[in-house]
Design an enzyme around this catalytic site. Structure first.
Site, PDB file in Angstrom:
ATOM      1  N   ARG A  37       1.004  -1.049  -0.177  1.00 59.50           N
ATOM      2  CA  ARG A  37      -0.113  -0.044   0.104  1.00 59.50           C
ATOM      3  C   ARG A  37       0.927   1.306   0.100  1.00 59.50           C
ATOM      4  O   ARG A  37       0.174   2.484  -0.124  1.00 59.50           O
ATOM      5  CB  ARG A  37      -0.855   0.018   1.185  1.00 59.50           C
ATOM      6  CG  ARG A  37      -1.834  -1.081   1.240  1.00 59.50           C
ATOM      7  CD  ARG A  37      -3.175  -0.975   2.093  1.00 59.50           C
ATOM      8  NE  ARG A  37      -3.925  -2.185   1.752  1.00 59.50           N
ATOM      9  CZ  ARG A  37      -4.679  -2.341   0.614  1.00 59.50           C
ATOM     10  NH1 ARG A  37      -4.703  -1.597  -0.407  1.00 59.50           N
ATOM     11  NH2 ARG A  37      -5.627  -3.454   0.600  1.00 59.50           N
ATOM     12  N   HIS A  67       8.125  -6.273  -7.272  1.00 60.30           N
ATOM     13  CA  HIS A  67       6.934  -5.623  -7.831  1.00 60.30           C
ATOM     14  C   HIS A  67       6.616  -4.204  -7.079  1.00 60.30           C
ATOM     15  O   HIS A  67       6.715  -4.289  -5.705  1.00 60.30           O
ATOM     16  CB  HIS A  67       5.670  -6.728  -7.417  1.00 60.30           C
ATOM     17  CG  HIS A  67       4.429  -6.293  -7.968  1.00 60.30           C
ATOM     18  ND1 HIS A  67       3.724  -4.844  -8.179  1.00 60.30           N
ATOM     19  CD2 HIS A  67       3.861  -7.193  -8.885  1.00 60.30           C
ATOM     20  CE1 HIS A  67       2.701  -4.930  -8.695  1.00 60.30           C
ATOM     21  NE2 HIS A  67       2.534  -6.425  -9.242  1.00 60.30           N
ATOM     22  N   TYR A  70       1.077  -1.726  -5.349  1.00 59.11           N
ATOM     23  CA  TYR A  70       0.105  -1.742  -6.633  1.00 59.11           C
ATOM     24  C   TYR A  70      -0.498  -0.417  -6.227  1.00 59.11           C
ATOM     25  O   TYR A  70      -1.670  -0.209  -7.048  1.00 59.11           O
ATOM     26  CB  TYR A  70      -1.018  -2.670  -6.688  1.00 59.11           C
ATOM     27  CG  TYR A  70      -1.195  -3.396  -5.153  1.00 59.11           C
ATOM     28  CD1 TYR A  70      -2.410  -2.696  -4.617  1.00 59.11           C
ATOM     29  CD2 TYR A  70      -0.864  -4.759  -4.686  1.00 59.11           C
ATOM     30  CE1 TYR A  70      -2.801  -3.179  -3.356  1.00 59.11           C
ATOM     31  CE2 TYR A  70      -1.315  -4.966  -3.393  1.00 59.11           C
ATOM     32  CZ  TYR A  70      -2.513  -4.323  -2.965  1.00 59.11           C
ATOM     33  OH  TYR A  70      -2.782  -5.023  -1.658  1.00 59.11           O
ATOM     34  N   HIS A 107       2.477  -1.626 -12.162  1.00 54.20           N
ATOM     35  CA  HIS A 107       1.084  -1.477 -12.899  1.00 54.20           C
ATOM     36  C   HIS A 107       1.041  -0.032 -13.408  1.00 54.20           C
ATOM     37  O   HIS A 107       1.325   0.764 -12.983  1.00 54.20           O
ATOM     38  CB  HIS A 107      -0.083  -1.583 -11.915  1.00 54.20           C
ATOM     39  CG  HIS A 107      -0.335  -2.959 -11.251  1.00 54.20           C
ATOM     40  ND1 HIS A 107      -1.277  -3.185 -10.358  1.00 54.20           N
ATOM     41  CD2 HIS A 107       0.412  -4.128 -11.509  1.00 54.20           C
ATOM     42  CE1 HIS A 107      -1.193  -4.263  -9.930  1.00 54.20           C
ATOM     43  NE2 HIS A 107      -0.022  -5.192 -10.781  1.00 54.20           N
ATOM     44  N   GLU A 142       3.263  -3.936 -16.589  1.00 54.86           N
ATOM     45  CA  GLU A 142       2.333  -5.110 -16.418  1.00 54.86           C
ATOM     46  C   GLU A 142       0.960  -5.314 -17.484  1.00 54.86           C
ATOM     47  O   GLU A 142       0.534  -3.928 -17.243  1.00 54.86           O
ATOM     48  CB  GLU A 142       2.084  -5.469 -15.200  1.00 54.86           C
ATOM     49  CG  GLU A 142       0.959  -6.822 -14.946  1.00 54.86           C
ATOM     50  CD  GLU A 142       1.143  -7.249 -13.392  1.00 54.86           C
ATOM     51  OE1 GLU A 142       1.582  -6.592 -12.347  1.00 54.86           O
ATOM     52  OE2 GLU A 142       0.409  -8.323 -13.224  1.00 54.86           O
ATOM     53  N   ASP A 176       0.846 -10.968 -17.446  1.00 54.94           N
ATOM     54  CA  ASP A 176      -0.189 -11.747 -16.423  1.00 54.94           C
ATOM     55  C   ASP A 176      -1.375 -12.433 -17.109  1.00 54.94           C
ATOM     56  O   ASP A 176      -2.217 -12.061 -17.926  1.00 54.94           O
ATOM     57  CB  ASP A 176      -0.863 -10.581 -15.449  1.00 54.94           C
ATOM     58  CG  ASP A 176      -1.388 -11.330 -14.235  1.00 54.94           C
ATOM     59  OD1 ASP A 176      -2.378 -12.120 -14.426  1.00 54.94           O
ATOM     60  OD2 ASP A 176      -1.072 -10.828 -13.174  1.00 54.94           O
ATOM     61  N   HIS A 179      -4.802 -11.297 -15.985  1.00 58.31           N
ATOM     62  CA  HIS A 179      -5.013 -10.006 -16.595  1.00 58.31           C
ATOM     63  C   HIS A 179      -5.662 -10.086 -17.989  1.00 58.31           C
ATOM     64  O   HIS A 179      -6.553  -9.499 -18.499  1.00 58.31           O
ATOM     65  CB  HIS A 179      -4.080  -8.966 -16.021  1.00 58.31           C
ATOM     66  CG  HIS A 179      -3.742  -8.688 -14.868  1.00 58.31           C
ATOM     67  ND1 HIS A 179      -2.731  -8.022 -14.536  1.00 58.31           N
ATOM     68  CD2 HIS A 179      -4.517  -9.296 -13.655  1.00 58.31           C
ATOM     69  CE1 HIS A 179      -2.555  -7.959 -13.012  1.00 58.31           C
ATOM     70  NE2 HIS A 179      -3.871  -8.573 -12.607  1.00 58.31           N
ATOM     71  N   HIS A 211       3.277 -13.656 -15.188  1.00 59.38           N
ATOM     72  CA  HIS A 211       2.483 -13.792 -14.118  1.00 59.38           C
ATOM     73  C   HIS A 211       1.317 -15.170 -14.219  1.00 59.38           C
ATOM     74  O   HIS A 211       0.583 -14.747 -15.168  1.00 59.38           O
ATOM     75  CB  HIS A 211       1.568 -12.625 -13.392  1.00 59.38           C
ATOM     76  CG  HIS A 211       2.566 -11.517 -12.637  1.00 59.38           C
ATOM     77  ND1 HIS A 211       2.163 -10.305 -12.674  1.00 59.38           N
ATOM     78  CD2 HIS A 211       3.717 -11.711 -12.271  1.00 59.38           C
ATOM     79  CE1 HIS A 211       3.161  -9.794 -11.973  1.00 59.38           C
ATOM     80  NE2 HIS A 211       4.130 -10.464 -11.798  1.00 59.38           N
ATOM     81  N   ASP A 224     -10.288  -8.856 -13.049  1.00 59.62           N
ATOM     82  CA  ASP A 224      -8.887  -9.014 -12.099  1.00 59.62           C
ATOM     83  C   ASP A 224      -8.943  -9.738 -10.737  1.00 59.62           C
ATOM     84  O   ASP A 224      -8.950  -9.223  -9.597  1.00 59.62           O
ATOM     85  CB  ASP A 224      -8.109  -7.418 -11.949  1.00 59.62           C
ATOM     86  CG  ASP A 224      -6.827  -7.750 -11.417  1.00 59.62           C
ATOM     87  OD1 ASP A 224      -6.548  -8.917 -11.080  1.00 59.62           O
ATOM     88  OD2 ASP A 224      -6.166  -6.723 -10.981  1.00 59.62           O
ATOM     89  N   HIS A 226      -7.810 -13.150  -9.180  1.00 58.16           N
ATOM     90  CA  HIS A 226      -7.111 -14.341  -9.620  1.00 58.16           C
ATOM     91  C   HIS A 226      -7.731 -15.648  -9.092  1.00 58.16           C
ATOM     92  O   HIS A 226      -8.233 -15.472  -7.790  1.00 58.16           O
ATOM     93  CB  HIS A 226      -5.555 -14.250  -9.057  1.00 58.16           C
ATOM     94  CG  HIS A 226      -5.029 -12.941  -9.343  1.00 58.16           C
ATOM     95  ND1 HIS A 226      -3.643 -12.662  -9.262  1.00 58.16           N
ATOM     96  CD2 HIS A 226      -5.313 -12.055 -10.243  1.00 58.16           C
ATOM     97  CE1 HIS A 226      -3.287 -11.703  -9.830  1.00 58.16           C
ATOM     98  NE2 HIS A 226      -4.318 -10.978 -10.313  1.00 58.16           N
ATOM     99  N   GLU A 256       0.610 -15.968  -8.739  1.00 57.04           N
ATOM    100  CA  GLU A 256       0.096 -14.802  -7.527  1.00 57.04           C
ATOM    101  C   GLU A 256      -1.252 -15.204  -7.406  1.00 57.04           C
ATOM    102  O   GLU A 256      -2.399 -14.416  -7.595  1.00 57.04           O
ATOM    103  CB  GLU A 256       0.077 -13.433  -8.419  1.00 57.04           C
ATOM    104  CG  GLU A 256       1.382 -12.829  -8.776  1.00 57.04           C
ATOM    105  CD  GLU A 256       1.108 -11.744  -9.613  1.00 57.04           C
ATOM    106  OE1 GLU A 256       0.181 -11.550 -10.523  1.00 57.04           O
ATOM    107  OE2 GLU A 256       1.921 -10.518  -9.236  1.00 57.04           O
TER     108      GLU A 256
HETATM  109 ZN    ZN Z   1      -4.106  -9.110 -10.891  1.00 48.79          ZN
HETATM  110 FE    FE Z   2       0.280  -9.739 -11.917  1.00 53.34          FE
HETATM  111 FE    FE Z   3       0.749  -7.046 -10.477  1.00 56.70          FE
END
Ligand code: ZN
Ligand code: FE
Ligand code: FE
Length: 277
Positions: A37, A67, A70, A107, A142, A176, A179, A211, A224, A226, A256
């Site tokens: 975060r 990564h 996000y 992202h 991504e 991904d 995604h 991913h 989105d 997963h 993920e």
């Molecule tokens: Zn995702």
């Molecule tokens: Fe991802």
């Molecule tokens: Fe990601």
């Protein structure tokens, strides 16, 4: 050999991550550079880095994909939010030089009400600020699900960003599977076609990481969410084709999926079984 791993927690340091990766049969892993975060990053411990390299060297752990948080929005309308994203990325990229030659995935961002074109311009401007000629890291855009006003749900959008970046040799793409499926790319019944499309629009030489996720939702849902491997709309047969595809099979794959550590270990074992050496 299949390069397979998953997302791990960085809270106990690099060596602890490498050991955990080894324990679950992974030879690559992904981690957040800081609290997902946002917020302050832990100081780098050089002793930890040294023992990390000792361990990974001895145990064949080869790729460490960082990564970005996000919540960063590198095309935010609000100046403060935009500056925060840029400064965080700069700080992350300085820290990445402790593990030189790896990839940093982010992202691209959400344009909110500014429109895709403005989003693309701002993301490119962010990259033009944070990329430096002497850095050893490759920054990955991504592929996104196209949820809300996310930029990067179409290969063309990533192409447009890359085209606007001066040091574009420092850029790659992380694909991904959840995604792109949610974005409408049919990797279940037309994997060859999607890969040809990626190559035509972006170029397969840009593809640095995958991913590997199943999806809780059908194609084109822009959700989105997963799912664990084989239990979603992508399904195990398609995932087997993905990890064995000639254009993908040598890339590092990062799970993920919604799992605990034993769940990841089981998925890694399953994928190794499905991989044709
Ligand atoms: Zn995702
Ligand atoms: Fe991802
Ligand atoms: Fe990601």
């Amino acid at each position: 050999m299949l390069r397979i791993g998953c997302h791990l927690s960085a809270s106990k340091g690099y060596t602890a991550m490498a050991k955990q990766a080894y324990d679950i049969g992974a030879n690559v892993f992904q981690f957040f550079t800081r609290n997902p975060r946002g917020g302050a990053a832990k100081a780098i411990d050089e002793n930890d880095i040294r023992s990390f390299y000792e361990f990974t060297g001895e145990h064949g752990i080869t790729d460490y994909l960082a990564h970005a948080p996000y919540t960063l929005n590198s095309c935010a309308a609000d100046e403060k939010i935009l500056t925060f994203a840029r400064e965080t990325m700069q700080d992350d990229l300085r820290r990445m030089e402790y593990i030189p030659g790896n990839c940093y995935n982010f992202h691209p961002g959400s344009h909110v009400k500014q429109g895709t074109e403005t989003g693309i311009e701002k993301i490119a401007a962010t990259l033009n600020m944070v990329l430096t000629p002497d850095m050893s890291t490759t920054v990955l855009l991504e592929t996104m699900a196209g949820k809300g006003s996310e930029v990067g749900g179409k290969f063309e959008e990533l192409r447009e960003i890359i085209d606007r970046v001066e040091l574009s040799d420092k850029l790659g793409v992380c694909l991904d599977t959840c995604h792109i499926y949610d974005a409408g790319y049919d990797i279940v019944s037309n994997l060859d076609g999607v890969i040809a499309e990626f190559d035509r629009v972006i170029g397969l030489d840009r593809l640095k990481a995958v991913h590997l996720n199943d999806s809780k939702n059908p194609i084109g849902s822009h959700k989105d969410r997963h799912e664990t491997i084989g239990n979603g709309f992508i399904g195990l047969d398609a995932i087997e084709r993905i990890i064995n595809h000639p254009a993908l099979r040598d890339k590092p794959f990062y799970l993920e999926t919604p799992n605990d550590i034993p769940g990841y270990a089981r998925e890694i074992a399953l994928l190794k079984e499905l991989y044709r050496d």
